[in-house]
Design an enzyme around this catalytic site. Sequence first.
Site, PDB file in Angstrom:
ATOM      1  N   ARG A 267       0.847  -1.188   0.000  1.00 27.66           N
ATOM      2  CA  ARG A 267       0.000   0.000   0.000  1.00 27.66           C
ATOM      3  C   ARG A 267       0.884   1.239   0.000  1.00 27.66           C
ATOM      4  NH1 ARG A 267      -3.339  -2.985  -1.410  1.00 27.66           N
ATOM      5  NH2 ARG A 267      -5.437  -3.355  -0.566  1.00 27.66           N
ATOM      6  N   GLU A 296      -4.347   6.720  -5.288  1.00 29.39           N
ATOM      7  CA  GLU A 296      -4.289   6.049  -6.584  1.00 29.39           C
ATOM      8  C   GLU A 296      -5.488   6.457  -7.427  1.00 29.39           C
ATOM      9  OE1 GLU A 296      -3.940   1.831  -5.982  1.00 29.39           O
ATOM     10  OE2 GLU A 296      -1.799   1.958  -5.586  1.00 29.39           O
ATOM     11  N   HIS A 315       0.101  -0.370  -9.878  1.00 30.12           N
ATOM     12  CA  HIS A 315      -0.617  -1.330  -9.028  1.00 30.12           C
ATOM     13  C   HIS A 315      -0.994  -2.585  -9.823  1.00 30.12           C
ATOM     14  CE1 HIS A 315      -3.194  -1.552  -5.138  1.00 30.12           C
ATOM     15  NE2 HIS A 315      -2.776  -2.762  -5.499  1.00 30.12           N
TER      16      HIS A 315
END
Length: 349
Positions: A267, A296, A315
């Site tokens: 994260r 994000e 990601h």
Amino acid sequence: MTGDSPAAGPLPAAADAAAAAAAAAAAAKNVLVVISPHVGGRSGGAGLATLFPKEARVTVVESADEDPAALREAHVVLTGLAPVTARHLASAPELELIQCASHGFDYVDLEAARARNIPVCTIGSSGAEKQNVAEQTFALMLALAKQLIPAHTALVDADWALPRLQRSITELSGKTLGVIGLGHIGREVARRAVAFDMTVLYAGPRSVGPETEARLGGARHVGLDELLRASDYVTLHTPLNDTTRHLLDARRLALLRPSAFVVNTARGALIDQDALADALESGALAGAGIDVFDPEPPTPALRLLKAPNVVLSPHVAGVTRETLVRIALAAVQNVTGFLAGEPPRDVVS
């Protein structure tokens, strides 16, 4: 015994009827599938929805705010990195379960769910993401060690950069890998590190025990500060919560050697991104491989996007074709089992 035979016949039929009733009860529930746009959005959610029984009432949205009526009637919210807040919970009086389609759960208000006695589940024990997250971790580590990005860019620009790059190209073999969080994913990373002849240190709330440590090449449990001082590579695999937010802040980043690399596939908020940019820009850190950001998608103002010696990916560590199938199956199976009366798995709150 012959005396038992008259009762033997109806039992399977009764069991089948009970199973059918349970399946019907599960199918009659309202499921709200919320998939954030940056991880697939409506199209990803539509594919996931096909895994439910055809009788189930499944609504697919990209935000829990998108369809107030569906939220109000939802018995289950299945979320893929989409926030589920206290306000959303207050708007969902029928809610019985929140299922995260991930190992992480930081985007759900656990306190609000706990106050309503609503279980929040992940897919942690399924191991759905561990293979690819471990592979992506090593992809970033290898890209940093071998200077793949500057090498590629130089060749595209007709620059034979070997004389310049060879001074900074290194090996993983013989190096120390510090793993922060030795759960399902962290162990997969450590297992691969053994194959690369790396020494493994790990930090976490408790030791995993001598047997597991032996299987991981003699991995050793140490304090976080000691891990940072001793490691050539540091990789994060711990959940994001109030105690781990900015776990790697300016003070802890300063403990790393100037030759060390940091990799984050967990994260974004586990690292103070400005402090990391400071360390990279000043040369206090050799490089970083980053797959996750806060927020994000990252804003153009994020300094890491322009920092030296970074390898970035959007990601992607948990989203291979194979991984997405495993994630979807694990999440849907947990939801349908719960609605059929089974205890939920991977309850985090």
